[in-house]
Design a protein around this motif. Structure first.
Motif, short mmCIF file in Angstrom:
data_model
loop_
_atom_site.label_atom_id
_atom_site.label_comp_id
_atom_site.label_asym_id
_atom_site.label_seq_id
_atom_site.Cartn_x
_atom_site.Cartn_y
_atom_site.Cartn_z
N ASP A 38 65.35 69.58 22.99
CA ASP A 38 66.79 69.36 23.12
C ASP A 38 67.13 67.88 23.00
O ASP A 38 68.08 67.50 22.31
CB ASP A 38 67.30 69.90 24.47
CG ASP A 38 67.18 71.41 24.59
OD1 ASP A 38 67.04 72.08 23.53
OD2 ASP A 38 67.20 71.91 25.73
N HIS A 39 66.37 67.02 23.68
CA HIS A 39 66.66 65.58 23.64
C HIS A 39 66.37 64.99 22.26
O HIS A 39 67.09 64.11 21.79
CB HIS A 39 65.90 64.83 24.73
CG HIS A 39 66.51 65.00 26.08
ND1 HIS A 39 67.55 64.23 26.52
CD2 HIS A 39 66.25 65.88 27.08
CE1 HIS A 39 67.90 64.61 27.73
NE2 HIS A 39 67.12 65.61 28.09
N LEU A 40 65.35 65.49 21.59
CA LEU A 40 65.08 65.03 20.23
C LEU A 40 66.19 65.46 19.29
O LEU A 40 66.61 64.71 18.41
CB LEU A 40 63.73 65.56 19.75
CG LEU A 40 62.51 64.92 20.40
CD1 LEU A 40 61.25 65.70 20.05
CD2 LEU A 40 62.38 63.47 20.02
N ALA A 41 66.70 66.67 19.48
CA ALA A 41 67.80 67.17 18.65
C ALA A 41 69.06 66.33 18.87
O ALA A 41 69.89 66.20 17.96
CB ALA A 41 68.08 68.64 18.96
N ASP A 42 69.20 65.74 20.07
CA ASP A 42 70.35 64.89 20.37
C ASP A 42 70.18 63.48 19.80
O ASP A 42 71.04 62.63 19.98
CB ASP A 42 70.57 64.79 21.89
CG ASP A 42 71.06 66.10 22.49
OD1 ASP A 42 71.55 66.96 21.72
OD2 ASP A 42 70.94 66.26 23.72
N GLY A 43 69.05 63.22 19.14
CA GLY A 43 68.88 61.95 18.46
C GLY A 43 67.94 60.96 19.10
O GLY A 43 67.76 59.86 18.60
N ALA A 44 67.31 61.33 20.21
CA ALA A 44 66.36 60.41 20.84
C ALA A 44 65.13 60.28 19.95
O ALA A 44 64.48 61.27 19.64
CB ALA A 44 65.95 60.93 22.22
N PRO A 45 64.80 59.06 19.50
CA PRO A 45 63.64 58.90 18.61
C PRO A 45 62.30 58.98 19.36
O PRO A 45 61.28 59.33 18.79
CB PRO A 45 63.83 57.52 18.00
CG PRO A 45 64.65 56.78 19.00
CD PRO A 45 65.52 57.81 19.68
#
Length: 178
Positions: A38-45
């Protein structure tokens, strides 16, 4: 950052050190570890997650199930293991590596928890040497710190960098001598 150590609710957790700005995630719920995705999908690299003790089996099961999909999406993992002079810390790293195998990179922190720490088991045991040959982990050292300083940092949720930059108002951490 994600704080997956739900058993450590106060002192010493990522949430504590970063003033409540790190979300706590309960990995013992059906979709708990999906927070990574979820956090990666929100753009966290990059995601740094603090796993609590006892999180092994839940993590292994999730990792085995999700790895093919996240790997295909280009997501890579680095397992950070902290070893001390205590052989149990090395055994913990080896147990994780036995499950994760080559699906992750490894970073090992040699934590000098005492002034003259020796890492005999980490450096000389056949199992640890085999791990090092197979997975070629990056290894960094964390030098010994004074126990009073370490405890004050944990108790007040202050980082060593904040103390060095004089960015804390905690009296015992503003002294120039111990």
């Amino acid at each position: 950052m994600l704080d997956l150590d739900t058993e450590n609710k106060a002192r010493g957790s990522l949430t504590h050190f970063f003033g409540g700005r790190v979300p706590k995630v309960n990995i013992h719920t059906p979709a708990g570890l999906d927070a990574f995705v979820d956090h990666l999908a929100d753009g966290a690299p990059v995601i740094l997650a603090d796993m609590g003790s006892g999180s092994g089996q839940v993590t292994y099961d999730w990792f085995d199930k999700m790895y093919p999909d996240v790997n295909e999406a280009g997501i890579v993992f680095t397992a950070v293991g902290v070893v001390t002079s205590d052989p149990a810390s090395v055994e913990s790293v080896l147990t994780w590596a036995a499950q994760l195998q080559n699906r992750t990179a490894y970073l090992i922190v040699e934590n000098s928890a005492s002034e003259h720490a020796e890492f005999t088991y980490w450096r000389e045991s056949e199992q640890a040497q085999q791990f090092q040959r197979m997975f070629a982990p990056a290894v960094i050292r964390m030098d010994y710190r004074l126990p009073d300083l370490e405890n004050a940092l944990r108790n007040h949720g202050v980082t060593l960098a904040e103390v060095a930059a004089r960015q804390t108002q905690v009296p015992e951490l503003r002294r120039t001598r111990r």
